[in-house]
Design a protein around this motif. Structure first.
Motif, PDB file in Angstrom:
ATOM      1  N   VAL A   1      22.519  81.965   3.941  1.00  0.00           N
ATOM      2  CA  VAL A   1      23.347  82.545   2.870  1.00  0.00           C
ATOM      3  C   VAL A   1      22.438  82.852   1.677  1.00  0.00           C
TER       4      VAL A   1
ATOM      5  N   CYS B   1      26.715  83.107  -3.595  1.00  0.00           N
ATOM      6  CA  CYS B   1      27.590  81.958  -3.359  1.00  0.00           C
ATOM      7  C   CYS B   1      28.596  81.790  -4.474  1.00  0.00           C
TER       8      CYS B   1
ATOM      9  N   PRO C   1      30.465  83.957   1.467  1.00  0.00           N
ATOM     10  CA  PRO C   1      30.185  83.690   2.891  1.00  0.00           C
ATOM     11  C   PRO C   1      31.013  82.546   3.469  1.00  0.00           C
TER      12      PRO C   1
END
Ligand code: DX5
Ligand code: ZN
Length: 224
Positions: free
Chosen positions: A89, A94, A72
């Protein structure tokens, strides 16, 4: 405390998106929830910053942008420029440190949210709660609207609420997936403060106004 409702436009009629967003606002929605999917993190493709910008132009409600996308980091600025108010998010998506990412979202001037899938333990958030303005507990596996809420997630919301109170976190607890007037009260009783609802607002026989009112009544029965 007023429990917030965040209709998800994933279940709206895209050919009449502006009209449906305005109907949700008039019905008393608190946020507009926008589901961004990339076909990688979840097996579905939806919309991008262009749609966020279009929705921004038809409502004054905060836009609650839920990123179900890999990496993201590279797209944050596009969503901020399009008018996102909160950017959430996924912990699982991640590729850079969550600590860095949440701080970066706040530094860009918007609220930072972090989401966890049903199979992800709440404990993974322990070290980052202080950096989050919103914590999203997924109550279905992300990817599609219209699924059934997973009952075990109610207890997970309760555990998150207790962890947050132990830490003095003031982040909002949001739940997303399969929320209906039948299960909304139980989630609120467990500690949910923002309820995302897609199909129970935009699908079905009744109007958006009637659907929002039914959710609101179900919540009030638990909060009075
Ligand atoms: C699911 C999305 C949800 C979805 C909710 O992956 O994150 O926001 O739109 O839709 P319903 O309320 O139909 O489960
Ligand atoms: Zn969502």
């Amino acid at each position: 405390m007023r429990i917030k409702l965040a209709p998800s436009i994933l279940s709206a009629d895209f050919a009449r998106l502006g009209e449906q967003v305005r109907a949700a606002e008039e019905a008393g929605a608190d946020y507009i929830h926008v589901d961004i999917m990339d076909g990688h993190f979840v097996p579905n493709l939806t919309m991008g910053p262009g749609v966020v910008g279009a929705v921004r132009r038809v409502t004054s409600l905060p836009l609650d942008v839920h990123l179900m996308i890999e990496s993201p980091d590279s797209l944050l600025s596009s969503f901020v420029e399009s008018g996102a108010s909160t950017i959430t998010v996924h912990q699982e998506a991640c590729n850079v440190h969550l600590h860095y990412l949440l701080s970066k979202i706040r530094d860009m001037g918007v609220r930072a949210g972090v989401a966890v899938n049903p199979s992800t333990p709440i404990a993974v958030l322990e070290e980052v709660l202080g950096l989050a303005d919103l914590v999203l507990v997924m109550t279905v596996n992300p990817g599609f609207g219209g699924q059934k809420m997973i009952p075990a997630t109610i207890e997970k919301v309760r555990r998150l609420a207790s962890l947050m109170s132990a830490q003095g976190s003031r982040a909002e607890i949001e739940v997303d997936g399969g929320i209906t007037p039948e299960n909304a009260g139980g989630l609120v009783a467990a500690g949910a403060q923002v309820l995302v609802a897609g199909s129970s607002v935009f699908n079905g026989q009744a109007s958006v106004a009637e659907n929002v009112a039914a959710l609101r009544r179900a919540i009030e029965a638990y909060t009075c």
